[in-house]
Design a protein around this motif. Sequence first.
Motif, PDB file in Angstrom:
ATOM      1  N   GLU A 149      13.580  16.025  13.343  1.00 37.44           N
ATOM      2  CA  GLU A 149      13.979  15.502  12.037  1.00 37.44           C
ATOM      3  C   GLU A 149      12.766  15.099  11.210  1.00 37.44           C
ATOM      4  O   GLU A 149      12.696  15.370  10.002  1.00 37.44           O
ATOM      5  CB  GLU A 149      14.913  14.309  12.232  1.00 37.44           C
ATOM      6  N   HIS A 151       9.776  16.376  11.445  1.00 37.34           N
ATOM      7  CA  HIS A 151       9.065  17.593  11.058  1.00 37.34           C
ATOM      8  C   HIS A 151       9.782  18.348   9.948  1.00 37.34           C
ATOM      9  O   HIS A 151       9.188  19.247   9.339  1.00 37.34           O
ATOM     10  CB  HIS A 151       8.888  18.497  12.276  1.00 37.34           C
ATOM     11  N   GLN A 152      11.033  18.003   9.677  1.00 37.32           N
ATOM     12  CA  GLN A 152      11.786  18.658   8.618  1.00 37.32           C
ATOM     13  C   GLN A 152      11.855  17.835   7.330  1.00 37.32           C
ATOM     14  O   GLN A 152      12.467  18.262   6.350  1.00 37.32           O
ATOM     15  CB  GLN A 152      13.202  18.972   9.119  1.00 37.32           C
ATOM     16  N   ASP A 154      10.879  16.498   3.787  1.00 39.27           N
ATOM     17  CA  ASP A 154      10.169  17.038   2.611  1.00 39.27           C
ATOM     18  C   ASP A 154       9.102  16.020   2.221  1.00 39.27           C
ATOM     19  O   ASP A 154       9.364  15.087   1.468  1.00 39.27           O
ATOM     20  CB  ASP A 154      11.147  17.282   1.472  1.00 39.27           C
ATOM     21  N   HIS A 209       4.708  26.517   8.375  1.00 43.30           N
ATOM     22  CA  HIS A 209       5.552  25.430   7.862  1.00 43.30           C
ATOM     23  C   HIS A 209       4.930  24.078   8.234  1.00 43.30           C
ATOM     24  O   HIS A 209       5.400  23.398   9.156  1.00 43.30           O
ATOM     25  CB  HIS A 209       6.966  25.541   8.419  1.00 43.30           C
ATOM     26  N   ALA A 211       4.045  20.121   8.312  1.00 41.44           N
ATOM     27  CA  ALA A 211       5.022  19.029   8.316  1.00 41.44           C
ATOM     28  C   ALA A 211       4.313  17.700   8.462  1.00 41.44           C
ATOM     29  O   ALA A 211       3.142  17.628   8.830  1.00 41.44           O
ATOM     30  CB  ALA A 211       5.997  19.233   9.481  1.00 41.44           C
ATOM     31  N   SER A 293      14.665  22.958  16.408  1.00 46.10           N
ATOM     32  CA  SER A 293      13.773  23.191  15.264  1.00 46.10           C
ATOM     33  C   SER A 293      13.833  24.621  14.747  1.00 46.10           C
ATOM     34  O   SER A 293      13.531  24.880  13.576  1.00 46.10           O
ATOM     35  CB  SER A 293      12.324  22.872  15.649  1.00 46.10           C
TER      36      SER A 293
END
Length: 355
Positions: A149, A151-152, A154, A209, A211, A293
Amino acid sequence: MSLTDQATQPRAGEALDAQAVDAWLKAHLPDLHGTPTIRQFPGGASNLTYLLSYPERDLVLRRPPFGHKARSAHDMAREFHILNHLNAGFAYCPKAYLHCADPAVIGSEFYVMQRVEGIILRADLPQAAGLDAAGSRTLCEHFIERLVELHQVDYRACGLADLGKPQGYVQRQIEGWASRYEAALTADAPRWEAVITWLREHQPADHPHPAIIHNDYRLDNVILDPQQPTRIIGVLDWEMATVGDPLMDLGNSLAYWIEADDPAPIQQMRRQPSNAPGMLSRRQFVAHYAERSGLRLDNVDFYHVYGLFRLAGIIQQIYYRYFHGQTKDLRFAAFIDMNRLLERMTLKVIARSPL
């Protein structure tokens, strides 16, 4: 003392000036009344954490360690900034209230934040938590899911786009920890030359991606709900958080993850109950992270080796302070043995790696 209150008398040489802290706080938080009782949380091999108990309110104070400090470490303003912004996208961050940049108050800068009261695990599961094997597995899965969570998040929307530079992150970390390790060498420390060479030769390209990464995500850095101990209600120790490769964060967590089948010398390093019945193995940890993930983990050995080397760097920086008499904390005397053991563990990972 309750399961959720593990603060004790400050360690020798690490007491705070209660009168100075109280005067400064009341100048900025006029709703405070009475005199605080100051105790210290038992963790804190790096930044130190204190519980300030006023008659009607608890606060938590964070300050750098005493003695020698790495030049780029222990930035209280940066950690305060992270908490203030990340809380908008990751609800497990405590709220930060005040930052003091004036070292004249207690001898260093510090910040004060919300106390999130709950269970903080140490080396072994407390019997009072009531976690059986099924509960431990659920907690472990929740622990990994909170990392996913994070790492996701914004990070740009949270105002943290300037927190780090994801381009070239992996290379900077390898070279940075190699330099920091060299600067903290003592005569009795291993040099880690073979591992550093292997990391340089196997480093991956920048992650597509990037993070927010915590950089010290362990079971003893999360807070559990006392009423439902499988539920995580807080995440602590954000001093090393940045923007970078999320798999580097995974590697850091794997470095701490000592499982039940690891040999006795490794078990002696354990500082979280990752060996308890029901806890996932490192392989299962990686599989659950990958499933939740959606990220590919073809070169997880690189990240594990990096995590072990970085952990040795942290341990050696702390041991350096003890070796040179800059701290009297006897916990750190054995850190040189931990460093040597970590090197042996890392070389075994490399020896069996298909990379």
